[in-house]
Scaffold this active site. Sequence first.
Site, mmCIF file in Angstrom:
data_model
loop_
_atom_site.group_PDB
_atom_site.id
_atom_site.type_symbol
_atom_site.label_atom_id
_atom_site.label_comp_id
_atom_site.label_asym_id
_atom_site.label_seq_id
_atom_site.Cartn_x
_atom_site.Cartn_y
_atom_site.Cartn_z
ATOM 1 C CE LYS A 170 40.842 -17.487 24.785
ATOM 2 N NZ LYS A 170 41.106 -17.293 23.552
ATOM 3 C CD GLU A 245 25.981 -14.274 18.428
ATOM 4 O OE1 GLU A 245 26.363 -15.088 17.369
ATOM 5 O OE2 GLU A 245 27.780 -13.887 17.449
ATOM 6 C CB CYS A 279 27.607 -18.265 14.419
ATOM 7 S SG CYS A 279 27.593 -15.868 14.723
ATOM 8 C CD GLU A 369 28.349 -22.944 13.318
ATOM 9 O OE1 GLU A 369 27.185 -21.815 13.026
ATOM 10 O OE2 GLU A 369 28.552 -23.154 14.431
#
Length: 462
Positions: A170, A245, A279, A369
């Site tokens: 997906k 992750e 990231c 973040e």
Amino acid sequence: MKAHDGMYIDGAWRPAPDRDVIEVVNPADEQVFATVPAGTAEDVDAAVRAARAAFPGWAATPPAGRAARLAALRDVLAARKDEIAETVTAELGSPLPFSQSVHAGLPIAVAASYAGLAATYAFEERVGNSTVLHEPAGVVGAITPWNYPLHQIVAKAAPALAAGCTVVLKPAEDTPLTAQLFAEAVDEAGIPAGVFNLVTGLGPVAGQALAEHPGVDLVSFTGSTAVGRRIGATAGAAVKRVALELGGKSANVILPGADLAKAVNVGVANVMSNSGQTCSAWTRMLVHRDRYDEAVELAATAAAKYGDRIGPLVNAGQLARVRGYIEQGVAEGARLVAGGPGSPRERGYYVSPTVFADVTPDMTIAQEEIFGPVLSVLRYDDEDDALRIANGTVYGLAGAVWAGEEAEAVAFARRMDTGQVDINGGRFNPLAPFGGYKSSGVGRELGAHGLTEYLQTKSLQF
């Protein structure tokens, strides 16, 4: 390539029974240029059933046979690298040269590495009076993000296929065309029907259905820490394996004896790469107080050079998010030395390369973040203070250390709570394990460590 109006399930493009679609928007001009099906739980169920039916045959395929199919997949990806790059540029907004070198080039290298590992990995070993078998984990539900759309697919699908697992993917709704192109490549490479399946759809619908499906043995997810927690909780309740992750807030630590100009310039380039949508980007630059002002000036100058060289952010929501963080940084007392929240262009989801000085470790922009081209420069007093700041977030994905002597950088890196550290500008290694400490995830990707995520062990005693 053309946008498919169906799902790739059991080796064929099947018409989507539901008429709902996802619009694909070019972030450079904000125009819809394609649509793909918005898959439902029923589509996910069909894909999982196909993967389950194909699993025994693929798991029993000798490793050399799986390696041959992965080598063929690598060759197809290499032959279509220009098309891949153009597709990524159209739906992600990445500048074409970066799409060619990274978005298309890196997945080819990763696919090649797993073709090699499938042929050479010791799936069976002797331990004392036992034979230990490393067997495929089963059906893998792979949920991938938009920021590195093909790399993240290959980083999950290639080791899973090498291990003998079957896969239902997906992909992110912002970059579904790249996933469709990968499915075309799988088909062209001759990978058997049902071994790889693709369902495009929204995360709360298709993604959730995949994570919850009882026919999925392992969920591999890359994305935000918040969503990763929900997937981990869902999988845990079903005693299902996960590989996560997740987010990062990585530190670029410049020790006093380092080459300051090189460390700053490479650090700025790292943050601006992929429009900051990485990231593992080193979004916190830590500099000793005696060299702080010089570093800030170098960073501001370096960032200004990227003005027209970075692409847009992926969508309007991401643009609003990044602008909100920049505004919050100003409100909390950080000093803008480059960029800002204003848009540098009339159309497209662009934000200027931004650098903040006078950032303290407790500020929002130093803790959360941002996922945009925004760098915070922090000062430290000594190495212990630098280590406290570097380790002082909930994340632990990546980082960098610069020093006059390599041994000094290594000694500092050993004390960092993070999964990967670049030493004096060390090059990315697609064979080295990648993954995080703390809230940055569970498990590792790439190389042999990435392969073991998709294996389970059985011991035979003699």
